[in-house]
Design a protein around this motif. Structure first.
Motif, PDB file in Angstrom:
ATOM      1  N   ILE A  27      47.092  35.175  34.431  1.00  0.00           N
ATOM      2  CA  ILE A  27      46.917  36.350  35.286  1.00  0.00           C
ATOM      3  C   ILE A  27      45.737  37.178  34.776  1.00  0.00           C
ATOM      4  N   LYS A  28      44.756  37.392  35.639  1.00  0.00           N
ATOM      5  CA  LYS A  28      43.549  38.135  35.237  1.00  0.00           C
ATOM      6  C   LYS A  28      43.444  39.387  36.082  1.00  0.00           C
ATOM      7  N   SER A  29      42.715  40.394  35.575  1.00  0.00           N
ATOM      8  CA  SER A  29      42.492  41.547  36.442  1.00  0.00           C
ATOM      9  C   SER A  29      41.323  41.205  37.374  1.00  0.00           C
ATOM     10  N   ILE A  30      41.337  41.793  38.560  1.00  0.00           N
ATOM     11  CA  ILE A  30      40.348  41.403  39.579  1.00  0.00           C
ATOM     12  C   ILE A  30      39.000  42.049  39.247  1.00  0.00           C
ATOM     13  N   PRO A  31      37.953  41.238  39.040  1.00  0.00           N
ATOM     14  CA  PRO A  31      36.651  41.835  38.710  1.00  0.00           C
ATOM     15  C   PRO A  31      35.991  42.437  39.952  1.00  0.00           C
ATOM     16  N   GLY A  32      34.883  43.138  39.737  1.00  0.00           N
ATOM     17  CA  GLY A  32      34.140  43.716  40.856  1.00  0.00           C
ATOM     18  C   GLY A  32      34.083  45.219  40.738  1.00  0.00           C
ATOM     19  N   SER A  33      33.371  45.855  41.676  1.00  0.00           N
ATOM     20  CA  SER A  33      33.208  47.298  41.586  1.00  0.00           C
ATOM     21  C   SER A  33      32.995  47.887  42.976  1.00  0.00           C
ATOM     22  N   TYR A  34      33.531  49.092  43.160  1.00  0.00           N
ATOM     23  CA  TYR A  34      33.314  49.788  44.434  1.00  0.00           C
ATOM     24  C   TYR A  34      32.162  50.789  44.324  1.00  0.00           C
ATOM     25  N   GLY A  35      31.673  51.025  43.112  1.00  0.00           N
ATOM     26  CA  GLY A  35      30.540  51.917  42.899  1.00  0.00           C
ATOM     27  C   GLY A  35      30.881  53.367  43.129  1.00  0.00           C
ATOM     28  N   TYR A  65      30.310  38.053  39.288  1.00  0.00           N
ATOM     29  CA  TYR A  65      31.564  38.291  38.553  1.00  0.00           C
ATOM     30  C   TYR A  65      32.267  36.992  38.160  1.00  0.00           C
ATOM     31  N   GLY A  66      31.692  35.845  38.548  1.00  0.00           N
ATOM     32  CA  GLY A  66      32.273  34.555  38.168  1.00  0.00           C
ATOM     33  C   GLY A  66      33.694  34.398  38.687  1.00  0.00           C
ATOM     34  N   SER A  67      33.965  34.943  39.883  1.00  0.00           N
ATOM     35  CA  SER A  67      35.329  34.885  40.426  1.00  0.00           C
ATOM     36  C   SER A  67      35.266  34.873  41.950  1.00  0.00           C
ATOM     37  N   THR A  68      36.153  34.094  42.561  1.00  0.00           N
ATOM     38  CA  THR A  68      36.217  34.058  44.030  1.00  0.00           C
ATOM     39  C   THR A  68      37.202  35.089  44.570  1.00  0.00           C
ATOM     40  N   VAL A  69      37.880  35.807  43.668  1.00  0.00           N
ATOM     41  CA  VAL A  69      38.682  36.958  44.088  1.00  0.00           C
ATOM     42  C   VAL A  69      38.012  38.162  43.435  1.00  0.00           C
ATOM     43  N   VAL A  70      37.510  39.069  44.256  1.00  0.00           N
ATOM     44  CA  VAL A  70      36.621  40.098  43.706  1.00  0.00           C
ATOM     45  C   VAL A  70      36.754  41.397  44.515  1.00  0.00           C
ATOM     46  N   ARG A  71      36.601  42.517  43.815  1.00  0.00           N
ATOM     47  CA  ARG A  71      36.648  43.811  44.513  1.00  0.00           C
ATOM     48  C   ARG A  71      35.266  44.152  45.043  1.00  0.00           C
ATOM     49  N   LEU A  72      35.180  44.539  46.303  1.00  0.00           N
ATOM     50  CA  LEU A  72      33.895  44.936  46.882  1.00  0.00           C
ATOM     51  C   LEU A  72      34.123  45.835  48.098  1.00  0.00           C
ATOM     52  N   ASN A  73      33.034  46.458  48.563  1.00  0.00           N
ATOM     53  CA  ASN A  73      33.088  47.263  49.788  1.00  0.00           C
ATOM     54  C   ASN A  73      32.705  46.386  50.977  1.00  0.00           C
ATOM     55  N   VAL A  74      33.361  46.609  52.113  1.00  0.00           N
ATOM     56  CA  VAL A  74      32.968  45.897  53.339  1.00  0.00           C
ATOM     57  C   VAL A  74      32.396  46.907  54.341  1.00  0.00           C
TER      58      VAL A  74
END
Ligand code: HEM
Length: 493
Positions: A27-35, A65-74
């Motif tokens: 279990i990993k924390s979801i990488p990414g950033s909303y800025g 982020y080397g991950s296919t599950v990632v936090r981002l803005n849409v």
């Protein structure tokens, strides 16, 4: 080919009771950033539309982020959407969470993080915006299933007459001008075909005359403007399309004219709706939406999307398709029947492959109904209740871990036993191609009809012609195809 969905073998309650096995993946924390709030979503929107483009927008974040599950803005972000933050699921495995309505809520998420005003749909939240837990979802979806089932025998004849005219017009335009705009002709033809197939009334023979497709397109734009770029200067698009909604009152008279057609042409369907517990008004606004947004909007994008791959394929593919289609039709006594089309393995595969490479609806959304674990191929991630999940479908259906040479159009990918096993990863309909749409799920109500229409276009094309050439470009909602030649079917083949 079925137009009616198969009966489900388990109920949602039974499925809910099937306990999930705990994840064996780390279990990993979801990488990414909303800025930075407000600023970053606008900056990201510019990347999405203008600086990076859709594919690169998502792929670059997967790479970073080397991950296919990632936090981002849409997009669209401020002020259109109150919250642009999502957990993006960008591989074939994690994407599947979006189809599980016990895990995600599909209420008001049809267009994503913003919802068009219900003033554009007669004051109703139509089926596409309803979660299956809302009682009207099943009623409206059942109404559509009943309509499609009752009109089953009209689909092939209506398609053939309307598209025969389209091809004749294209021939004349190529003779006169050297090319024919498929998209323009397809808009007019699909609108006529759908009206005739569903209600037995050609829209052009109603009070709408030939204005239906233009009115429909304008009404669609009022709902989809936040997600489109029409090629105007960036600043104009940012203010008028992406920041504030277009005022619904400006589309009111167009909608009213479309509504008139449905209230007359669909009268028997509306009478039947009452027995399902729907008011005629709610049923009519829903029929309009399913016909004009879901069906017409879908065919507008899908048919050029399929032709694009044929136009750029090795010409030998045209010969193989013509051979397959003509021999299946000959074996059915010269008739295009559902069972003859069912025999066309390569034709079916080509349509699935086009839908895999270019899913006509690229974005899917769902809100976590509870705390969840989402699994990608490599890891598991914890998502909190209420978080918005988002899938960019082209990355899920071009996943190299599932499809060999995933970025290439492989015409026979789905032919044969091994090929069919991959169909569960074809998810254009908001669910696996191997599953059936039902009143309990959010899979496209027109799923089987849509693939049939894709196949029928190839059948009509290759019964009439040996091969064709076309220029392929892009336009507002997807691909633009201009035919430059049509080679008539040779008598020997
Ligand atoms: C839902 C695609 C044609 C009726 C959907 C969804 C997708 C989709 C992706 C799910 C959206 C979401 O909830 O995230 C398409 C495409 C089409 C097409 C690509 C054509 C090329 C049709 C047709 C009908 C139809 C012909 C005719 C009845 C619906 C309805 C829903 C839906 C009613 C909502 C389902 C529900 O609420 O359970 N479609 N569709 N669509 N589609 Fe289609």
């Amino acid at each position: 080919t079925k137009i009616l969905p198969a009966v489900e073998t388990t109920t949602p309650v039974e499925r809910e009771m099937e306990k999930e096995a705990p994840s064996k993946l780390p279990i990993k924390s979801i990488p990414g950033s909303y800025g930075i709030p407000f600023i970053s979503p606008i900056r990201d929107r510019l990347d999405f539309y203008y600086f990076q483009g859709q594919d690169a927008y998502f792929q670059s974040r997967v790479d970073k982020y080397g991950s296919t599950v990632v936090r981002l803005n849409v997009p669209p972000g401020p002020f259109m959407a109150s919250d642009p933050k999502v957990v993006a699921v960008l591989d074939a495995k994690s994407f599947q969470v979006l189809f599980d309505v016990s895990k995600v809520e599909k209420k008001n998420v049809f267009t994503g993080t913003y919802m068009p005003s219900t003033a554009l749909t007669g004051g109703f939240r139509v089926c596409s915006y309803l979660d299956p837990s809302e009682p009207n979802h099943a009623k409206v979806k059942q109404l559509l299933f009943n309509l499609l089932a009752s009109r089953k025998s009209h689909v092939i004849p209506a398609f053939r007459t309307n598209f025969a005219t389209l091809f004749e017009t294209m021939e004349a335009q190529i003779d006169a001008y050297g090319k024919a705009d498929f998209n323009k002709l397809n808009d007019d033809t699909s609108f006529e075909f759908i009206g005739e197939a569903y209600f037995g009334v050609l829209p052009s023979a109603s009070g709408l005359g030939t204005t239906g497709p233009a009115k429909a397109t304008k009404w669609l734009l009022f709902q989809l403007a936040p997600l489109t770029s029409v090629g105007l200067p960036k600043i104009v698009e940012e203010v008028f399309l992406h920041t504030f909604p277009l005022p619904p009152c400006l589309a009111k008279s167009d909608y009213k004219a479309l509504y008139e057609y449905f209230s007359t042409a669909a009268k028997p369907v509306l009478d039947a709706a009452v027995t399902l517990g729907l008011s005629k008004g709610e049923a009519c606004h829903n029929l309009l939406f399913a016909t004009v947004f879901n069906s017409y909007g879908g065919m507008k994008v899908m048919l050029p999307g399929i032709l694009r791959w044929l136009a750029t394929a090795d010409p030998s593919l045209h010969a193989r398709l013509a051979q397959e289609i003509r021999s299946a039709v000959a074996a059915a006594g010269g008739k295009v029947t559902l069972s003859a089309v069912e025999e066309m393995e390569l034709t079916k595969s080509v349509v699935y492959e086009a839908l895999r490479m270019d899913p006509p609806v690229k974005f899917q959304y769902g809100k976590a109904k509870k705390d969840l674990i989402i699994e990608s191929h490599d890891a598991a991630y914890q998502v909190k209740r209420g978080e918005m999940l988002f899938g960019y479908q082209p990355l899920a259906t071009r996943d190299e871990r599932v499809f060999a040479n995933a970025g290439e159009f492989v015409a026979d990918r789905f032919v044969g036993k091994e090929g069919k096993k991959l169909l569960k990863y074809v998810v254009w309909s908001n669910g696996p191609e191997t599953e059936s749409t039902s009143v309990w799920n959010k899979q496209c109500a027109g799923k089987d009809l849509v693939v049939l229409v894709g196949r029928l276009m190839l059948v009509e094309l290759f019964l009439r012609y040996d091969t064709f050439t076309a220029e392929v470009g892009t336009q507002l909602l997807g691909i633009q195809v201009n035919f430059t030649s049509l080679t008539k079917s040779s008598p020997t083949s």
